[in-house]
Design a protein around this motif. Structure first.
Motif, short mmCIF file in Angstrom:
data_model
loop_
_atom_site.label_atom_id
_atom_site.label_comp_id
_atom_site.label_asym_id
_atom_site.label_seq_id
_atom_site.Cartn_x
_atom_site.Cartn_y
_atom_site.Cartn_z
N ILE A 237 0.85 -1.18 0.01
CA ILE A 237 -0.01 -0.10 -0.21
C ILE A 237 0.89 1.53 0.01
O ILE A 237 1.62 1.58 1.00
CB ILE A 237 -0.88 0.16 1.15
CG1 ILE A 237 -1.59 -1.30 1.16
CG2 ILE A 237 -1.87 1.19 1.14
CD1 ILE A 237 -2.50 -1.47 2.45
N ASP A 238 0.88 1.72 -1.06
CA ASP A 238 1.90 3.22 -1.30
C ASP A 238 1.32 4.40 -0.74
O ASP A 238 0.13 4.42 -0.37
CB ASP A 238 2.02 3.43 -2.82
CG ASP A 238 2.97 4.40 -3.35
OD1 ASP A 238 4.07 4.30 -2.66
OD2 ASP A 238 2.71 5.19 -3.87
N ALA A 239 2.13 5.29 -0.42
CA ALA A 239 1.78 6.75 0.26
C ALA A 239 0.69 7.24 -0.75
O ALA A 239 -0.22 7.93 -0.09
CB ALA A 239 2.97 7.56 0.09
N GLU A 240 0.53 6.86 -1.94
CA GLU A 240 -0.64 7.46 -2.66
C GLU A 240 -1.55 6.73 -3.30
O GLU A 240 -2.18 6.79 -4.28
CB GLU A 240 0.07 8.25 -4.09
CG GLU A 240 0.98 9.18 -3.80
CD GLU A 240 1.71 9.92 -5.22
OE1 GLU A 240 0.96 10.34 -5.86
OE2 GLU A 240 2.78 9.75 -5.21
N ALA A 241 -2.04 5.71 -2.12
CA ALA A 241 -3.01 4.72 -2.57
C ALA A 241 -4.37 5.26 -2.11
O ALA A 241 -4.38 5.87 -1.09
CB ALA A 241 -2.64 3.55 -1.74
N ASN A 242 -5.23 5.03 -2.59
CA ASN A 242 -6.57 5.29 -2.40
C ASN A 242 -7.22 4.62 -1.25
O ASN A 242 -7.25 3.39 -1.57
CB ASN A 242 -7.71 5.36 -3.75
CG ASN A 242 -9.06 5.48 -3.31
OD1 ASN A 242 -9.67 4.88 -2.53
ND2 ASN A 242 -9.58 6.78 -3.77
N LEU A 268 2.48 -4.86 3.25
CA LEU A 268 3.70 -3.84 3.14
C LEU A 268 2.91 -2.20 3.18
O LEU A 268 2.19 -2.07 2.11
CB LEU A 268 4.84 -3.86 2.21
CG LEU A 268 5.63 -5.28 2.15
CD1 LEU A 268 6.26 -5.72 0.97
CD2 LEU A 268 6.28 -5.61 3.47
N ILE A 269 3.12 -1.55 4.11
CA ILE A 269 2.46 -0.17 4.10
C ILE A 269 3.45 1.08 4.19
O ILE A 269 4.20 0.98 5.12
CB ILE A 269 1.49 -0.15 5.23
CG1 ILE A 269 0.49 -1.20 5.25
CG2 ILE A 269 0.55 0.93 5.24
CD1 ILE A 269 -0.43 -1.13 6.38
N HIS A 270 3.07 1.91 3.25
CA HIS A 270 4.10 3.26 3.49
C HIS A 270 3.65 3.82 4.79
O HIS A 270 2.73 4.03 4.96
CB HIS A 270 3.68 4.04 2.34
CG HIS A 270 4.85 4.97 2.16
ND1 HIS A 270 4.71 6.26 2.71
CD2 HIS A 270 5.87 5.12 0.97
CE1 HIS A 270 5.74 6.89 2.29
NE2 HIS A 270 6.45 6.41 1.33
N ARG A 271 4.85 4.45 5.30
CA ARG A 271 4.58 5.12 6.67
C ARG A 271 3.62 6.15 6.54
O ARG A 271 2.66 6.63 7.47
CB ARG A 271 6.00 5.54 7.28
CG ARG A 271 5.95 5.83 8.78
CD ARG A 271 7.34 6.18 9.16
NE ARG A 271 8.42 5.35 8.89
CZ ARG A 271 8.72 4.16 9.66
NH1 ARG A 271 8.06 3.98 10.75
NH2 ARG A 271 9.29 3.22 9.31
N ALA A 272 3.74 6.88 5.66
CA ALA A 272 2.89 8.33 5.39
C ALA A 272 1.37 7.79 5.31
O ALA A 272 0.52 8.61 6.05
CB ALA A 272 3.22 9.00 4.11
N MET A 324 2.76 -8.12 8.90
CA MET A 324 2.63 -6.28 8.28
C MET A 324 4.10 -5.86 8.57
O MET A 324 4.67 -5.63 9.79
CB MET A 324 1.56 -5.66 9.20
CG MET A 324 1.31 -4.31 8.53
SD MET A 324 -0.32 -3.52 9.42
CE MET A 324 -1.24 -4.51 8.79
N LYS A 325 4.44 -4.94 7.51
CA LYS A 325 5.78 -4.25 7.78
C LYS A 325 5.37 -2.93 7.29
O LYS A 325 4.85 -2.49 6.24
CB LYS A 325 6.64 -4.82 6.82
CG LYS A 325 8.27 -4.07 7.01
CD LYS A 325 9.35 -5.06 6.25
CE LYS A 325 10.71 -4.22 6.09
NZ LYS A 325 11.09 -4.35 7.70
N VAL A 326 6.16 -1.93 7.93
CA VAL A 326 6.07 -0.57 7.50
C VAL A 326 7.29 -0.03 6.79
O VAL A 326 8.35 -0.27 7.42
CB VAL A 326 5.68 0.60 8.81
CG1 VAL A 326 5.78 1.90 8.41
CG2 VAL A 326 4.22 0.10 9.52
N VAL A 327 6.87 0.47 5.43
CA VAL A 327 8.29 1.04 4.75
C VAL A 327 8.27 2.25 4.44
O VAL A 327 6.99 2.93 4.71
CB VAL A 327 8.48 0.16 3.44
CG1 VAL A 327 8.27 -1.37 3.82
CG2 VAL A 327 7.01 0.37 2.62
#
Length: 420
Positions: A237-242, A268-272, A324-327
């Motif tokens: 899940i990127d920083a710019e994911a809906n 994997l989840i973007h921190r923002a 789950m990991k935060v990137v």
């Protein structure tokens, strides 16, 4: 009609299959399609018998303490039987993969050279607790002009014997000899190991199941192997994911059927993104009873999350557990997938086309998704009809293996007394 006799050796069954393969390879598309429809009709007509035999396997499975994920793969219902019967009908509607002229040219000396598709010959299928594989693999093998030798796991022995008995009865009413479908009833591992080395009778082996089964076949077989892989699938899940799309895909990819290989095992989840949408994520996880095994950053945010161990990043849970990991960047997500992925199915959620393009280019997997669930890695879902497995290797076939994966090529030359 009587089932295959126990007295037949594995080699004897392989010899019968090889002889039958010659005949199946000569059949017309119409003859093969009629046979598939007959198989489908007979499976539906005999579903009560199949269910009674399946109940024996499920009962033994519960006695042995099999996991719910395992029992889900083992269990049949009327709906499931009708589904894989319909899968046969879908395969019948697909284009025949054999006899296609891939190229046709005439050399300067007048020699005509054709490159055509032909059946592989005899397929050895080794698999575990999925009785539907018995039907799917048979349908695909026969439509592609092959014979098949089936070796299912001991946990589904009664179910598979019943299904093959029904299919043999159906084949007696078709132009396909029942010897084209062989089922090894012995549950001894030695029977499977015999298949590994019979290059003179078997053209390819396809293992489908857990990592230990696949590894055993790949490492021990002298027969060529079409390697299928376990599914340690990731969702990034990127920083710019809906957020609505991301959470919807997460739920579908994890909970629709958690016991199958195209379900996600790691997020994997973007921190923002996590900072902005943590409340929606927490609510979604709680509503769907998803247990998180997280890194320090995930544990700090997700209530009731447990610390992830090293094995969690490589684990195929086949349950409602998830790692789950935060990137901090898409490249960090890609590096994690490179280390722990099994080259099965990987997905990215983002509205940034350039980020998605980078993910698609750099991630090494047989199936990649942008803003879509990994649950589509399936022959039927992708319009291939039933599938014989998901190939994670790079030679001959990769991804969901349908009819074309069960063919090879032959060069046919025509001349007029040509000599070299």
């Amino acid at each position: 009609m009587s089932p295959i006799k126990e007295s037949l050796t594995v080699e004897a069954q392989a010899i019968l299959a090889k002889k039958a393969a010659k005949y199946v390879g000569l059949l017309s598309t119409e003859e093969k399609n009629k046979a598939l429809h007959k198989l489908a009709d007979m499976l539906e007509a005999k579903y009560p018998f199949i269910l009674r035999e399946n109940e024996k396997d499920v009962f033994k499975g519960r006695e042995k303490g099999y996991s719910e994920a395992f029992l889900d793969r083992l269990s049949l219902t009327k709906e499931r039987i009708f589904d894989f019967a319909n899968g046969l009908r879908e395969v019948a509607e697909l284009e025949d993969p054999t006899g296609k002229v891939l190229s046709n040219r005439t050399l300067e000396n007048g020699l005509q050279v054709e490159k055509v598709t032909v059946p592989l010959g005899v397929i050895g299928m080794i698999y575990e607790a999925r009785p539907n594989v018995t039907v799917d693999a048979t349908g695909l093998a026969l439509k592609a002009g092959n014979a098949i030798i089936l070796k299912g796991g001991s946990s589904a022995i009664q179910s598979n014997k019943a299904i093959v008995k029904v299919m043999h009865k159906a084949l007696l009413e078709t132009n396909i000899p029942k010897e084209a479908v062989q089922f090894i009833e012995s549950t001894d591992r030695a029977a499977a190991q015999q298949l590994f080395t019979m290059k003179e009778h078997i053209d390819v082996l396809i293992p489908r199941g857990g990592g230990s089964l696949i590894s055993a076949v790949v490492n021990q077989a002298t027969v060529p192997v079409l390697e299928t892989g376990v599914g340690n699938c990731h969702l990034y899940i990127d920083a710019e994911a809906n957020p609505d799309k991301a959470l919807s895909v997460l739920v579908n990819a994890k909970t629709d059927r958690p016991a199958v290989c195209n379900a996600i095992e790691t997020v994997l989840i973007h921190r923002a993104w996590l900072t902005e949408h943590k409340e929606e994520l927490i609510q979604t996880l709680e509503e769907n009873v998803i247990k998180v095994h997280g890194d320090e950053a995930a544990i700090a945010v997700i209530p009731h999350a447990v610390p992830a161990e090293e094995e969690d990043w490589a684990n195929e849970y086949l349950s409602l557990d998830i790692a789950m990991k935060v990137v901090d960047h898409v490249d960090e997500a890609i590096a994690h997938i490179d280390r722990y992925g099994t080259k099965h199915s990987e997905a990215i959620m983002t509205e940034n086309v350039q980020t998605a393009h980078r993910f698609m280019k750099l991630v090494d997997a047989s199936a990649l998704y942008h803003n879509a669930s990994t649950r589509f890695t399936d022959g039927s879902a992708l319009g291939l009809g039933a599938e014989i497995g998901i190939s994670t290797q790079k030679l001959h076939a990769r991804g969901p293996m349908g009819l074309e994966a069960l063919t090879t090529i032959k060069y046919i030359m025509s001349g007029n007394g040509h000599i070299r």
